[in-house]
Design an enzyme around this catalytic site. Sequence first.
Site, mmCIF file in Angstrom:
data_model
loop_
_atom_site.group_PDB
_atom_site.id
_atom_site.type_symbol
_atom_site.label_atom_id
_atom_site.label_comp_id
_atom_site.label_asym_id
_atom_site.label_seq_id
_atom_site.Cartn_x
_atom_site.Cartn_y
_atom_site.Cartn_z
ATOM 1 N N HIS A 100 4.403 -3.865 -10.995
ATOM 2 C CA HIS A 100 3.597 -2.514 -10.721
ATOM 3 C C HIS A 100 4.270 -1.936 -11.977
ATOM 4 O O HIS A 100 4.989 -1.835 -12.772
ATOM 5 C CB HIS A 100 3.381 -2.378 -9.228
ATOM 6 N N ARG A 116 12.211 -6.864 1.189
ATOM 7 C CA ARG A 116 11.354 -6.366 0.492
ATOM 8 C C ARG A 116 12.129 -6.748 -0.937
ATOM 9 O O ARG A 116 12.858 -6.407 -1.150
ATOM 10 C CB ARG A 116 10.731 -5.059 0.483
ATOM 11 N N CYS A 147 0.254 -8.693 -7.927
ATOM 12 C CA CYS A 147 1.043 -8.647 -7.035
ATOM 13 C C CYS A 147 0.145 -8.893 -5.481
ATOM 14 O O CYS A 147 -0.401 -10.181 -5.823
ATOM 15 C CB CYS A 147 1.365 -6.611 -6.214
HETATM 16 N N1 GLN Z 1 1.322 -7.752 0.220
HETATM 17 C C1 GLN Z 1 2.234 -8.027 -0.441
HETATM 18 C C2 GLN Z 1 3.617 -8.435 -0.175
HETATM 19 O O1 GLN Z 1 4.213 -7.988 0.174
HETATM 20 C C3 GLN Z 1 1.440 -7.344 -1.727
HETATM 21 C C4 GLN Z 1 2.515 -5.835 -1.881
HETATM 22 C C5 GLN Z 1 1.529 -5.228 -3.877
HETATM 23 O O2 GLN Z 1 0.886 -5.462 -3.986
HETATM 24 N N2 GLN Z 1 2.931 -4.691 -3.730
HETATM 25 O O3 GLN Z 1 4.309 -9.561 -1.001
#
Ligand code: GLN
Length: 250
Positions: free
Chosen positions: A200, A131, A97
Amino acid sequence: MNKVTLRLAHLYPDYLNLYGDRGNVLALKHRSVGRGLGFETVPVGLGEHFDPDDFDLFFIGGGQDSAQKVLIEDFLHDKGPQLKEAILTGLPGLAICGGYQLLGKGYKSSSGEWIEGLGVIDAVTEAGSYRFTGDLFCESPLLREKGLDPMLIGFENHAGRTRLGPGVQPLGKVIKGMGNNGEDQSEGAVVHHLFATYMHGSLLPKNPDLTDTLIELAYYRRYPDGEKLPDLDKSWEERARRERLSKLKN
Ligand code: GLN
């Protein structure tokens, strides 16, 4: 032969460690030790010396935009150049990520700020208006070609939409979830022996075939004529996989 010990560099563990990312390191250790190898994890933090020649593989986890900003100078100038060189000459690694975004060409964050990346992956990321959160499953042709279980199982939570350049091989094709951008069904990227992904979860405890692939890449890079590593039971991992895969039917 003396016992072989694999050395893993865990980059920025204090800043990049979301949703159980550290579990990836534990899974690498568990399966390395189970397959007769020694395993040493070395945390490499902000301002600390990093020489990739000291290592057999590396791991970089995910983080919030703010964490990416804090370490970017150190990454681009102190650790990145030698890491890039090492990746291009076959150092195996896993990037999750935020770590994936840092290895790409750059990331335009939700606040509109451009965070330059290392550019070892031809990929550009831009934050979207909401998101991507939830289960993320993909099928990896790379694992299938090796005769391994191609289904990778993880969890995603990111604002970034990543577009791969024309020559870049995705890690897999999205089966459930959004992956790189929610549009082209691509998930992650593979450059030499670097596996970059939005998964993740932790990823590796539920994906032992990918764990073993990383271990073998590291082992045979150091010992091209090394003895074949013994197999290791993965029935617990398979139980976890079955539980997660049952979600596919819902
Ligand atoms: N900051 C990045 C995003 O939101 C990575 C997030 C993360 O590593 N979960 O895309």
